[in-house]
Scaffold this motif. Structure first.
Motif, PDB file in Angstrom:
ATOM      1  N   THR A 105      37.994  52.372  74.448  1.00 34.26           N
ATOM      2  CA  THR A 105      36.980  53.419  74.471  1.00 34.26           C
ATOM      3  C   THR A 105      35.621  52.844  74.813  1.00 34.26           C
ATOM      4  OG1 THR A 105      35.934  55.192  73.192  1.00 34.26           O
ATOM      5  CG2 THR A 105      36.501  53.171  71.995  1.00 34.26           C
ATOM      6  N   ASP A 106      34.801  53.653  75.428  1.00 31.81           N
ATOM      7  CA  ASP A 106      33.394  53.319  75.642  1.00 31.81           C
ATOM      8  C   ASP A 106      32.510  54.165  74.744  1.00 31.81           C
ATOM      9  OD1 ASP A 106      34.088  51.507  77.668  1.00 31.81           O
ATOM     10  OD2 ASP A 106      34.094  53.076  79.193  1.00 31.81           O
ATOM     11  N   ARG A 107      33.139  54.924  73.845  1.00 29.54           N
ATOM     12  CA  ARG A 107      32.411  55.831  72.942  1.00 29.54           C
ATOM     13  C   ARG A 107      32.898  55.595  71.514  1.00 29.54           C
ATOM     14  NH1 ARG A 107      33.783  61.563  74.686  1.00 29.54           N
ATOM     15  NH2 ARG A 107      32.036  62.065  73.293  1.00 29.54           N
ATOM     16  N   LYS A 108      32.744  54.369  71.071  1.00 33.62           N
ATOM     17  CA  LYS A 108      33.308  53.992  69.780  1.00 33.62           C
ATOM     18  C   LYS A 108      32.715  54.800  68.625  1.00 33.62           C
ATOM     19  CE  LYS A 108      34.433  50.024  66.864  1.00 33.62           C
ATOM     20  NZ  LYS A 108      34.358  48.556  66.692  1.00 33.62           N
ATOM     21  N   ARG A 109      31.411  55.001  68.650  1.00 28.05           N
ATOM     22  CA  ARG A 109      30.776  55.750  67.562  1.00 28.05           C
ATOM     23  C   ARG A 109      31.301  57.180  67.511  1.00 28.05           C
ATOM     24  NH1 ARG A 109      24.221  56.427  66.489  1.00 28.05           N
ATOM     25  NH2 ARG A 109      24.411  57.799  64.662  1.00 28.05           N
ATOM     26  N   ALA A 110      31.383  57.828  68.670  1.00 28.82           N
ATOM     27  CA  ALA A 110      31.891  59.194  68.717  1.00 28.82           C
ATOM     28  C   ALA A 110      33.361  59.248  68.308  1.00 28.82           C
ATOM     29  CB  ALA A 110      31.705  59.773  70.124  1.00 28.82           C
ATOM     30  N   LEU A 111      34.138  58.242  68.717  1.00 31.66           N
ATOM     31  CA  LEU A 111      35.540  58.184  68.338  1.00 31.66           C
ATOM     32  C   LEU A 111      35.680  58.047  66.834  1.00 31.66           C
ATOM     33  CD1 LEU A 111      38.565  57.908  68.880  1.00 31.66           C
ATOM     34  CD2 LEU A 111      38.197  55.484  69.371  1.00 31.66           C
ATOM     35  N   ASN A 112      34.886  57.184  66.226  1.00 31.60           N
ATOM     36  CA  ASN A 112      34.947  57.010  64.777  1.00 31.60           C
ATOM     37  C   ASN A 112      34.590  58.298  64.046  1.00 31.60           C
ATOM     38  OD1 ASN A 112      35.762  54.358  64.947  1.00 31.60           O
ATOM     39  ND2 ASN A 112      33.737  53.487  64.616  1.00 31.60           N
ATOM     40  N   GLU A 113      33.617  59.021  64.570  1.00 28.67           N
ATOM     41  CA  GLU A 113      33.231  60.294  63.959  1.00 28.67           C
ATOM     42  C   GLU A 113      34.380  61.298  64.034  1.00 28.67           C
ATOM     43  OE1 GLU A 113      29.686  61.463  65.967  1.00 28.67           O
ATOM     44  OE2 GLU A 113      28.389  60.060  64.862  1.00 28.67           O
ATOM     45  N   MET A 114      35.053  61.334  65.177  1.00 28.93           N
ATOM     46  CA  MET A 114      36.185  62.243  65.321  1.00 28.93           C
ATOM     47  C   MET A 114      37.297  61.877  64.348  1.00 28.93           C
ATOM     48  SD  MET A 114      39.526  62.508  66.638  1.00 28.93           S
ATOM     49  CE  MET A 114      39.744  61.297  67.962  1.00 28.93           C
ATOM     50  N   LEU A 115      37.610  60.584  64.248  1.00 29.45           N
ATOM     51  CA  LEU A 115      38.663  60.142  63.341  1.00 29.45           C
ATOM     52  C   LEU A 115      38.316  60.487  61.894  1.00 29.45           C
ATOM     53  CD1 LEU A 115      39.575  56.640  64.846  1.00 29.45           C
ATOM     54  CD2 LEU A 115      40.765  58.815  65.159  1.00 29.45           C
ATOM     55  N   THR A 116      37.078  60.257  61.524  1.00 28.08           N
ATOM     56  CA  THR A 116      36.632  60.590  60.170  1.00 28.08           C
ATOM     57  C   THR A 116      36.813  62.065  59.885  1.00 28.08           C
ATOM     58  OG1 THR A 116      35.016  58.780  60.119  1.00 28.08           O
ATOM     59  CG2 THR A 116      34.649  60.627  58.622  1.00 28.08           C
ATOM     60  N   ASN A 117      36.376  62.918  60.809  1.00 20.13           N
ATOM     61  CA  ASN A 117      36.485  64.366  60.616  1.00 20.13           C
ATOM     62  C   ASN A 117      37.942  64.817  60.521  1.00 20.13           C
ATOM     63  OD1 ASN A 117      33.705  64.710  60.633  1.00 20.13           O
ATOM     64  ND2 ASN A 117      33.610  65.069  62.843  1.00 20.13           N
ATOM     65  N   GLU A 118      38.796  64.261  61.380  1.00 19.81           N
ATOM     66  CA  GLU A 118      40.210  64.643  61.369  1.00 19.81           C
ATOM     67  C   GLU A 118      40.886  64.227  60.064  1.00 19.81           C
ATOM     68  OE1 GLU A 118      42.080  66.394  63.563  1.00 19.81           O
ATOM     69  OE2 GLU A 118      40.238  66.812  64.674  1.00 19.81           O
ATOM     70  N   ILE A 119      40.588  63.019  59.607  1.00 20.90           N
ATOM     71  CA  ILE A 119      41.207  62.524  58.382  1.00 20.90           C
ATOM     72  C   ILE A 119      40.738  63.321  57.168  1.00 20.90           C
ATOM     73  CG2 ILE A 119      41.311  60.542  56.820  1.00 20.90           C
ATOM     74  CD1 ILE A 119      41.150  58.776  59.386  1.00 20.90           C
ATOM     75  N   THR A 160      34.211  51.491  60.276  1.00 20.50           N
ATOM     76  CA  THR A 160      33.916  51.290  61.700  1.00 20.50           C
ATOM     77  C   THR A 160      35.095  50.752  62.493  1.00 20.50           C
ATOM     78  OG1 THR A 160      33.028  49.084  61.208  1.00 20.50           O
ATOM     79  CG2 THR A 160      31.460  50.924  61.274  1.00 20.50           C
ATOM     80  N   ASP A 161      36.056  50.132  61.829  1.00 17.80           N
ATOM     81  CA  ASP A 161      37.240  49.599  62.508  1.00 17.80           C
ATOM     82  C   ASP A 161      38.491  50.132  61.824  1.00 17.80           C
ATOM     83  OD1 ASP A 161      36.159  47.796  64.580  1.00 17.80           O
ATOM     84  OD2 ASP A 161      35.318  46.723  62.866  1.00 17.80           O
ATOM     85  N   PHE A 162      39.132  51.067  62.475  1.00 17.21           N
ATOM     86  CA  PHE A 162      40.335  51.675  61.910  1.00 17.21           C
ATOM     87  C   PHE A 162      41.574  50.892  62.337  1.00 17.21           C
ATOM     88  CE2 PHE A 162      37.297  55.144  61.790  1.00 17.21           C
ATOM     89  CZ  PHE A 162      37.591  55.793  60.599  1.00 17.21           C
ATOM     90  N   ASP A 163      42.506  50.735  61.400  1.00 18.31           N
ATOM     91  CA  ASP A 163      43.775  50.093  61.708  1.00 18.31           C
ATOM     92  C   ASP A 163      44.722  51.170  62.218  1.00 18.31           C
ATOM     93  OD1 ASP A 163      45.831  48.235  61.878  1.00 18.31           O
ATOM     94  OD2 ASP A 163      46.482  48.604  59.813  1.00 18.31           O
ATOM     95  N   VAL A 164      45.218  51.008  63.443  1.00 19.82           N
ATOM     96  CA  VAL A 164      46.008  52.064  64.059  1.00 19.82           C
ATOM     97  C   VAL A 164      47.294  51.514  64.661  1.00 19.82           C
ATOM     98  CG1 VAL A 164      43.899  53.336  64.609  1.00 19.82           C
ATOM     99  CG2 VAL A 164      44.940  51.866  66.357  1.00 19.82           C
TER     100      VAL A 164
END
Length: 306
Positions: free
Chosen positions: A208-222, A247-251
């Protein structure tokens, strides 16, 4: 455990793993545009056409330490995947014993890189001798009547899944269980993502080039899943903050989506188990860069994982 730190030191080294222990065939990779090479090999009798494929097998090693009076104090069991390049004859003679010696150099280098990273992970495993030290100390404290029911110390690691995409990703998931005394053991998932087109292990952040936005999405979904299921009372009081500031999710990438894991006691008590959440590929798609879309094989038309 020291596995992850040691693993990162040799992600792209070209060192192959030597075979040991017993082998169990896991997966012969299906032919894909990026994972197969066709080559014509001239023999004395005819011309043989080959499909070169990656093949992954599992190798297991086991050991145990027994006390002088016959009680098993410690045991270890470790399983690792090993990648090889195999030839499939599609036409011509199938009896040429020299075919395997003609492995394409670029594919062999990919195998070497995969095996080097996995080897580093394997080198972080505790030996049964190391594990026996606290076990013997514990055993020595026990009175004779309790020694017959001594709880064996153990550390085990098994390959639970190897997922392949048409884009060349090999996602390897391990599950490690440990018991060093106490009321119960502990378990953890450890996930590695190998890009067979580049010969490198990658992380979610590389896709990803949008790590902050991705983390926000993951947080909201979880968080949404937890509250929608009414499970919030299962979690620690600060679970919201822990998830929101991560900031670093294990996936792990699997057929049904990207699985996100938390460790035991990270956001919930032991009784809850290992917290796991699934993010669908359509939700993940818009946060991926070109490399992410390629190796995860996400279609730009349907935004579905293929």
């Amino acid at each position: 455990m020291k596995k992850t730190a040691l693993f990162l030191l040799v992600l792209t080294l070209g060192i192959s793993v030597s075979g040991c222990g017993e082998e169990e065939s896991v997966q012969i990779v299906s032919a894909t545009e990026l994972g197969q090479t066709k080559e014509a090999v001239k023999t004395d009798q005819d011309e043989t056409e080959l499909n070169w494929k990656y093949e992954i097998t599992k190798q297991k090693t086991e050991d145990q330490f027994t006390s002088d009076d016959g009680v098993v104090l410690a045991r270890t069991s470790y399983e690792i995947p090993v990648m090889e390049v195999k030839a499939e004859v599609t036409s011509g003679s199938s009896g040429n014993s020299d075919l395997q010696e003609k492995v394409p150099k670029d594919m062999q280098e990919i195998c070497d890189a995969f095996n080097a990273g996995i080897k580093a992970f394997g080198e972080s495993f505790e030996t049964v001798v190391d594990l026996s030290v606290p076990a013997k100390e514990h055993y020595g404290y026990l009175e004779e009547e309790y020694r017959k029911t001594f709880p064996t110390y153990y550390e085990t690691t098994e390959v639970t899944e190897i997922y392949e995409t048409a884009g060349g990703l090999y996602d390897v998931q391990f599950f490690s269980s440990i018991y060093y005394g106490g009321a119960h053991g502990s378990g953890v998932y450890e996930n590695f993502h190998f890009d067979s087109t580049s010969g490198k292990f990658v992380k979610l952040g590389d896709l990803t080039d949008r790590k902050r936005a991705l983390n926000e999405m993951l947080t909201n979904e979880i968080l949404s899943e937890i509250y929608n299921k009414g499970e919030q009372d299962w979690f620690f009081e600060d679970f919201y903050e822990t998830i929101a500031t991560k900031t670093d999710f294990d996936v792990a990438f699997k057929a049904d989506g990207m699985h996100v894991y938390f460790t035991e006691y990270e956001i919930a008590p032991y009784a809850y188990g290992i917290p796991e959440f699934v993010i669908s590929y359509p939700k993940l798609y818009r946060f991926l860069n070109d490399d992410g879309k390629r190796i995860l094989s996400c279609s730009i038309r349907s935004e579905e994982h293929t």
